[in-house]
Design a protein around this motif. Sequence first.
Motif, PDB file in Angstrom:
ATOM      1  N   LYS A   1       8.718  -0.839   3.177  1.00 23.13           N
ATOM      2  CA  LYS A   1       7.908   0.060   4.009  1.00 23.13           C
ATOM      3  C   LYS A   1       8.624   0.511   5.281  1.00 23.13           C
ATOM      4  O   LYS A   1       8.652   1.706   5.593  1.00 23.13           O
ATOM      5  CB  LYS A   1       6.578  -0.613   4.376  1.00 23.13           C
TER       6      LYS A   1
ATOM      7  N   ARG B   1       0.816  -1.217   0.000  1.00 20.39           N
ATOM      8  CA  ARG B   1       0.000   0.000   0.000  1.00 20.39           C
ATOM      9  C   ARG B   1       0.852   1.271   0.000  1.00 20.39           C
ATOM     10  O   ARG B   1       0.345   2.357  -0.239  1.00 20.39           O
ATOM     11  CB  ARG B   1      -0.942  -0.009   1.213  1.00 20.39           C
TER      12      ARG B   1
ATOM     13  N   ASP C   1       5.861  -1.223  11.467  1.00 27.30           N
ATOM     14  CA  ASP C   1       5.277  -0.019  10.862  1.00 27.30           C
ATOM     15  C   ASP C   1       4.563   0.853  11.891  1.00 27.30           C
ATOM     16  O   ASP C   1       3.611   1.541  11.578  1.00 27.30           O
ATOM     17  CB  ASP C   1       4.337  -0.394   9.703  1.00 27.30           C
TER      18      ASP C   1
ATOM     19  N   ASN D   1       0.507   2.550   6.849  1.00 30.53           N
ATOM     20  CA  ASN D   1       0.322   1.657   5.696  1.00 30.53           C
ATOM     21  C   ASN D   1       0.415   2.372   4.366  1.00 30.53           C
ATOM     22  O   ASN D   1       0.588   1.744   3.333  1.00 30.53           O
ATOM     23  CB  ASN D   1      -1.032   0.954   5.799  1.00 30.53           C
TER      24      ASN D   1
HETATM   25 CA    CA Z   1      -0.049  -2.223   9.321  1.00 29.69          CA
END
Ligand code: CA
Length: 430
Positions: free
Chosen positions: A22, A15, A102, A221
């Motif tokens: 990420k 995403r 994250d 995200n």
């Molecule tokens: Ca997450």
Amino acid sequence: MDVSIVILAAGQGTRMKSALPKVLHTISGRPMLWHIVKEAKKLSDDITVVLYHEAETIRSYLEENFENLRFHIQDHANYPGTGGALMGIEFTNDRVLVLNGDMPLVESEELEKFLTIEADIVMSVIDLENPHGYGRVVIEDTEVQCIVEQKDCSESELAITTVNAGVYLFKKAILEKYLPELSNDNAQKEYYLTDIIAMAKRDGYTIKPIYVDEENFKGVNSKADLAHAEEIMQERIKSRWMREGVIFRLPKTSYVEIDVEFKGECEIESGCVLRGKSRIVHSHIKANSIIEESEIRYSSVGPLARVRPGSILEDTHIGNFVEVKKSHLKGVKAGHLSYLGDSEIGEGTNIGAGTITCNYDGKKKYKTFIGKNVFVGSDTQLIAPVKIEDDVIIAAGTTVTKDVPKGSLAISRTPLKIVQDFYYKFFGKK
Ligand code: CA
Ligand code: UD1
């Protein structure tokens, strides 16, 4: 402390729509994963980071920045998902705190609260106005029943605004019992760690929710989440320095990275960017200036100045449109429009507007040395490598191509020619 910590960082982060993994996206100058590892380190010596996507890149970053981390490579092909991430890890302690890579905003004080609660599972819950993207927590009679991932939610479950923040404290025995029983029978065909909640509930284990806030437990995200988390972190960093006595004019307009340090009485005007391991001591940074990985002591910078990495400014003033790079200026004034790169400049020296250290010949970079009490006239070019000794005057417009001895004048000018009435001849009018 007697707790093992596992940080999940194997996911791809689709995403984020980025080639960079990420967890390596930065918040206030450091990767998200750095922030969480730093907090985890305050609680335990036994930290395992679970990796898969871009494992080597992430691992080498972490090894450069932390000691004593353990790494676990997830069998992602066969066991994708947050449950799959924990499969195959040997836990040393009786309790296991699971964190997501994250979640860059979480502070150790918040995590400590989990350790004070006695239960088979302690899980984090947030009430959110907009629960989009999170797993919904089904609670009946104040007891957690299960977690349903957004993609598996029914219409009525989607309306639940109590969500799973993604931090859990498990008894080791719970993980050992249920991890092998997880299935991937769900919308994403993944092994969800969150399914353990319903399984443990069914078997009568105690599950206690702990209500946390988004300021700490926000999951990132998307790029929009990243920007939101950045705002929260920035607010935290500047508030902390204001409590230490730093003046920020319009603090929301300035960006200060987490490794920046202030000492003594400092003032930061609006629109400034302070990056890396910069150290600002008793100095005034005027509006719209940028300081990168440099030390500024008893000096004033800007407005609209840029100090690039590796610079030291002491008792110095640089003004608008002055760019300094990898230079040491001590007791110097450079009021306007200059580029000072790879240079060393001594006390009492004045740098006129438009002075440029020509430090690059297209192949290599060279140094410029300027001594004490030198008067560098406007529009001077210093062709490096070059050395100007103390007590020198450089006339405006000079191109300095060789070293200048102490006490002398350096001047290079084409003689001025005046042609009478040329204007009228050229334009044909009087
Ligand atoms: Ca997450
Ligand atoms: C997860 C939770 C969700 C919760 C949310 C909180 C699950 C199934 N869902 O969802 O209930 O509301 O976190 O932020 O746990 N990861 C791995 N291996 C994988 C997949 C993910 O290590 O195979 C790591 C990721 O790198 C990430 C973390 O686990 O750091 C969470 O993964 P992510 O895909 O972001 O989970 P969410 O969908 O946000």
